[in-house]
Write a protein that holds these residues in place. Structure first.
Motif, mmCIF file in Angstrom:
data_model
loop_
_atom_site.group_PDB
_atom_site.id
_atom_site.type_symbol
_atom_site.label_atom_id
_atom_site.label_comp_id
_atom_site.label_asym_id
_atom_site.label_seq_id
_atom_site.Cartn_x
_atom_site.Cartn_y
_atom_site.Cartn_z
ATOM 1 N N ASP A 95 -15.647 24.893 24.056
ATOM 2 C CA ASP A 95 -14.415 24.168 23.725
ATOM 3 C C ASP A 95 -14.558 22.653 23.850
ATOM 4 O OD1 ASP A 95 -14.432 24.025 26.419
ATOM 5 O OD2 ASP A 95 -12.344 24.664 26.687
ATOM 6 N N THR A 99 -11.475 20.083 23.058
ATOM 7 C CA THR A 99 -11.028 19.304 24.206
ATOM 8 C C THR A 99 -11.165 17.808 23.913
ATOM 9 O OG1 THR A 99 -11.785 21.080 25.616
ATOM 10 C CG2 THR A 99 -11.320 18.995 26.701
ATOM 11 N N LYS A 102 -8.280 16.848 21.625
ATOM 12 C CA LYS A 102 -7.001 16.836 22.348
ATOM 13 C C LYS A 102 -6.901 15.582 23.202
ATOM 14 C CE LYS A 102 -4.829 20.414 21.060
ATOM 15 N NZ LYS A 102 -5.696 21.522 20.747
ATOM 16 N N THR A 103 -8.007 15.244 23.844
ATOM 17 C CA THR A 103 -8.000 14.078 24.721
ATOM 18 C C THR A 103 -7.684 12.807 23.932
ATOM 19 O OG1 THR A 103 -9.698 15.224 25.963
ATOM 20 C CG2 THR A 103 -9.345 12.914 26.516
ATOM 21 N N GLN A 772 -5.304 23.023 25.214
ATOM 22 C CA GLN A 772 -6.632 23.531 24.918
ATOM 23 C C GLN A 772 -7.117 24.580 25.917
ATOM 24 O OE1 GLN A 772 -8.098 23.143 22.062
ATOM 25 N NE2 GLN A 772 -9.599 24.651 22.763
ATOM 26 N N PRO A 773 -6.977 24.335 27.235
ATOM 27 C CA PRO A 773 -7.435 25.366 28.186
ATOM 28 C C PRO A 773 -6.715 26.699 27.992
ATOM 29 C CG PRO A 773 -6.687 23.382 29.363
ATOM 30 C CD PRO A 773 -6.561 23.088 27.909
ATOM 31 N N THR A 776 -8.249 28.292 24.878
ATOM 32 C CA THR A 776 -9.621 28.747 25.112
ATOM 33 C C THR A 776 -9.640 30.032 25.931
ATOM 34 O OG1 THR A 776 -10.384 26.477 25.082
ATOM 35 C CG2 THR A 776 -11.873 28.076 26.050
ATOM 36 N N THR A 837 -10.334 11.051 31.831
ATOM 37 C CA THR A 837 -9.671 11.966 30.905
ATOM 38 C C THR A 837 -8.154 11.838 31.030
ATOM 39 O OG1 THR A 837 -11.532 13.453 31.229
ATOM 40 C CG2 THR A 837 -9.615 14.357 30.104
#
Ligand SMILES: [Zn+2]
Length: 940
Positions: A95, A99, A102-103, A772-773, A776, A837
């Motif tokens: 991912d 990720t 998304k960041t 995202q997490p 995933t 992040t």
């Protein structure tokens, strides 16, 4: 209405500006610059730089699609599309890509069509180079790990499960069965466990190497970065894509064989649909983009004005809607089709409709090429190229990449605007394919006779050939009521660039704020287009809300739209858009487009609004649509039905389709007339007139509403407003239900808190951080289902954190347990996030809020939200940005822990079980009877 073909989602308002070949090809404020090139490895590249863009986007199209699937591996191209996302040699983590995006405030997607596959991403400009580096690796060194090859088959299967009960997919699949033997189009494109279950990594690698090649690719990059910078990146990151010098893919141009018989497919649908689709396979029209015969055909056959085929069918009481078009499906072949929404009478008389349609086509053949139609299309295209809003981001990138691969590179970017050939040949040539021996008719309706089942969808259908009726169809002649569309009175004649200064930060002003109305007005000094927006929301007194009002308002709005249709259709063709919609909160009336004729159209709409005119047949037709929409709701996607249950809990008033149905069934045309006559007795109006208008236009717009509706003012506070459930203390509300579809759904909402700048800031960051997490873990790793979403949202002043999972393989209570475990781990996840992040998430959220509207319409929309939903607080986003700048990781974790903590959470949980799923854990609803429970709760 005319329509474009489904797989090529080409949007009329998109396109591009470059290639100066006449004095005014782009608006003087349009700062876009274009460069086109072909890399040494053969990748065709379209670069578009514009300092006004908010986001950067890229799209790569590969000229390989489902049609290239090996015959023993249906779905392979689509499966490969999924697999490219799951790790590359340079970025092996499964991912990492998502990720990263998304960041930097971005996301990505892809689709597989018959003859191509397109991959897209969108990201904030700071993250663009890094995104391109990762993206390019898809086409250089994908891993195709054995582990994720085995897992991801489930995701493709879930996607198929999601489509199984979908009538659009079923019909597509069934009709492809009648292609001639051996044609690739006959194969099943999406894939499932059955077709892909035993697939190996080696097969993927082989397909990738045999089909993917730089010379079959087109790339588009859109950004605020300069052309030179983007060209450098393109060369740096995409030059390593291997060129196997593969030939272009080839598809047999003959899809269906001619036959002297009336060929009819009957489909018994899942939902209560009633459609007739008449299709004619044609040679591809892709290379005819300079004359656009398909657009001309769609314009004439899909017309809804006087003398049109639809007008005739409506007059006979046979049809409600009609759309027609012709376009390419690949570079070798295409399809012309006419899709008709039938009344019950039309279903009985479907043969007469087929005959009438062929008679209308005969008129088209006899009349030949219509220069005025071509010229209207050309005029509108020229106006739109200069004054239209071409948009930005992923959607535009998709189109530009596709055009770069499918059309000569020199014309790519403005295919929709090119009208260079007004000769009759291509159009008249296209018409020669519209003959009964080259026709397939599909009748979709409940209860039609079927004797077969399509294998992958288990969808019932039948196929018959009738040579006797075919004979009737071979002698056609135009009917007296038929006419080719007349010249359109709405085509703007004097559109030009408004003579105004460019000014920044101009806000709309309040013109009227009294009992009865809150009217704002603003002049555009930002885009200088001859366009504007007139937007009114009409509210009714608080005590009007009853089940009957709710259902009647729906029917009434349908009547007004029907009454408007013949006049409104040419307006839409001339770049004017209107909508007349209803909701719990009242009526929403919107007119937008060229200001020259927008006010005329607005007045016309008011006339129909206060006194609509439709026939008894038309009323029965649209009532039938409303009724079937109610009945079909229980067959829509599980997640739609489940989220709809949210309104049952959260809104103080919500009428279910079950209770609405009998009210609609009993309603008569005279009931709705009477209702319409008294509807506007008391109103409050919220209005915004914005763009290329004068203040007097705005005042006049309100005045004529008042005059025509003869309304009496009420105060804003006395108008009906939806009230939202108050959840002041910790609690868990649960709603358990049973669905009659093949997917279960888990849906959960937590209260985050009340509207403050800090809350908005925190909610934005939490939403981005968890997306995202969650995806995933729930989709990629656990493979619970194709639809896996998490997001933050608000209802009025309350902010929520939401999770949705739709699953065909796992029961709702099982998914609930798995999601619960994940959600409990989210504060830890946020704690483990490194400072950089977190900082990047904040910056992305800020950049998104700073996003500038790209058109007068978007600007007006934004103002409208500030004015009417947030007390004209135009500084609202600025306040959120300041709060984001101050936001600490620790306070974010604290808020999240508190929101989901088992002792502190204010949670509403929905578990809806699929037809085939059992509630084995015996999960129970919080209430026995919803209405009694709601009466005991407070709503504000
Ligand atoms: Zn997919």
């Amino acid at each position: 209405m005319k329509h474009t073909h489904t797989l090529l989602i080409i949007c009329l308002i998109m396109g591009c500006t470059n290639m100066i070949n006449k004095p005014l090809d782009k608006h003087p404020l349009d700062k876009s610059e274009v460069r086109k090139l072909t890399l040494d490895n053969g990748v065709k590249v379209y670069l578009l730089s514009n300092p006004d863009f908010n986001v950067s986007a890229a799209s790569m199209v590969v000229e390989v699609g489902s049609l290239e699937n090996p015959s023993n591996r249906e779905g392979l191209a689509h499966f490969l599309e999924h697999m490219l996302f799951l790790g590359t040699e340079k970025y092996p983590d499964v991912d990492e890509y998502s990720t990263y995006l998304k960041t930097y405030g971005g996301y990505s997607n892809a689709y597989t069509a018959g003859d191509h596959t397109n991959y897209q991403l969108q990201v904030l400009p700071d993250g663009f180079e890094g995104a391109l580096d990762r993206f390019a690796q898809f086409f250089i060194s994908p891993l195709f790990t054995a582990e994720y090859t085995a897992r991801e088959v489930n995701a493709v299967n879930s996607e198929h499960q999601k489509n199984i009960m979908n009538d659009f997919w079923r019909q597509r699949r069934i009709t492809s069965q009648f292609a001639k033997d051996g044609h690739q189009v006959k194969k099943f494109g999406t894939g499932s466990l059955e077709t892909l279950g035993d697939i190996t990594r080696e097969e993927l690698v082989a397909f990738y190497n045999n089909q993917y090649s730089a010379n079959r690719m087109g790339l588009a990059l859109l950004s605020t970065h300069s052309l030179d910078e983007m060209e450098d990146w393109t060369r740096q990151y995409f030059s390593d894509v291997k060129n196997h010098n593969l030939e272009r893919t080839k598809h047999d141009p003959i899809v269906f064989e001619k036959k002297e018989a009336f060929r009819l497919v009957q489909i018994d649908p899942v939902k209560d649909l009633r459609n007739l689709e008449i299709s004619f396979p044609i040679p591809s029209t892709r290379h005819m983009y300079e004359s656009k015969p398909g657009r001309q055909l769609g314009f004439i056959l899909g017309h809804e004005g006087k003398g049109s085929l639809l007008s005739y069918l409506k007059d006979k009481g046979w049809a409600q809607t009609l759309s027609a078009g012709a376009g390419p499906q690949t570079k070798e072949y295409g399809m012309a089709n006419i899709r008709i929404g039938l009344t019950p009478k039309g279903q009985d008389d479907y043969k007469k409709i087929v005959l009438a349609t062929l008679d209308y086509i005969e008129l088209m053949k006899e009349s030949g090429h219509q220069s005025h139609v071509y010229n209207e299309l050309k005029t509108m295209a020229e106006l739109e190229e200069i004054y239209g809003s071409k948009g930005e981001g992923m959607r535009r990138a998709i189109q530009l990449a596709n055009e770069s691969m499918m059309y000569p590179l020199e014309d790519a970017g403005r295919i929709n605007f090119i009208f260079k050939d007004n000769s009759k040949g291509t159009f008249e040539g296209l018409l020669t394919h519209l003959t009964p021996d080259n026709m397939l008719v599909v009748l979709t309706a409940k209860g039609v006779e079927t004797d077969q089942k399509e294998h992958h969808y288990q969808a019932p259908y039948s196929y018959t050939e009738n040579t006797e009726f075919y004979q009737t169809l071979t002698s056609t002649s135009p009917r007296d009521d038929f006419m080719i569309a007349e010249a359109n009175p709405f085509i703007p004649e004097s559109a030009s660039i408004p003579d105004r200064e460019i000014k920044e930060n101009m806000l709309p002003v309040s013109l009227i704020n009294s009992d009865g109305a809150n009217l704002y007005f603003g002049v555009d000094h930002e885009f200088l287009r001859p366009k504007g927006v007139i937007s009114f929301k009409i509210l009714f007194p608080d005590d009007i809300m009853t089940l009957k009002h709710r259902v009647y308002l729906k029917l009434y709005a349908a009547c007004v739209n029907e009454s408007l249709n013949e006049l409104g259709y040419p307006a839409k063709e001339a770049g004017l858009y209107y909508s007349f919609r209803e909701g719990y909160e009242g009526i929403f009336l919107n007119v937008s487009g060229y200001s020259e004729s927008a006010m005329t159209l607005y007045e016309m709409i008011l006339d129909h609004m206060v006194d609509f005119s439709i026939t008894e047949d038309q009323f029965n037709g649209l009532k039938d649509v409303v009724i079937r929409n109610y009945q079909n709701f229980s067959l829509s996607d599980a997640h739609q039905q489940t989220r709809e249950k949210g309104a049952d809990i959260f809104n103080h008033v919500k009428y279910s389709w079950e209770e609405s149905l009998p009210v609609a069934q009993k309603a008569t045309l005279s009931d709705i007339h009477d209702y319409g006559n008294t509807l506007y007795e008391k109103t409050f109006v919220e209005g915004l007139v914005y763009g290329d208008f004068k203040e007097s236009d705005a005042r006049r717009a309100l005045r004529i509403f008042n005059e025509k509706s003869n309304t009496t003012d009420i105060k804003r506070k006395d108008a009906f407003d939806l009230k939202i459930l108050e959840q002041s203390k910790s609690e868990e509300i649960q709603y358990i239900g049973k669905l009659s579809v093949n997917n279960s759904c888990f849906y959960r909402e937590y209260v985050l808190g009340n509207d403050t700048p800090e809350m908005r800031a925190t909610s934005l960051v939490i939403g981005q951080a968890l997306q995202q997490p969650f995806f995933t873990e729930m989709r990629t790793n656990q493979q619970l289902g194709y639809i896996v979403w998490s997001y933050t949202r608000n209802r009025d002043d309350t902010y929520y954190l939401s999770f949705v999972i739709q699953s065909g393989a796992f029961t709702a209570d099982d998914v609930n347990q798995r999601a619960d475990d994940f959600i409990a781990s989210t504060p830890k996840l946020l704690s483990a996030m490194d400072k950089e992040t977190f900082q990047q998430l904040k910056e992305s959220a800020i950049e998104k809020l700073e996003k500038k509207p790209m058109s007068i319409g978007e600007r007006a929309n934004k103002f409208q939200t500030f004015i009417f939903e947030h007390d004209a607080d135009f500084q609202r986003d600025q306040k959120t940005i300041s709060a984001l700048e101050r936001l600490q990781q620790s306070s974010t974790i604290e808020l999240l822990s508190n929101a989901i903590g088992t002792d502190t959470r204010r949670m509403v949980n929905f578990l809806m079980f699929a037809e085939q799923h059992e509630n084995t854990t015996n999960a129970k609803s919080t209430f026995k009877e919803l209405k009694t429970w709601k009466a005991s709760r407070s709503y504000k």
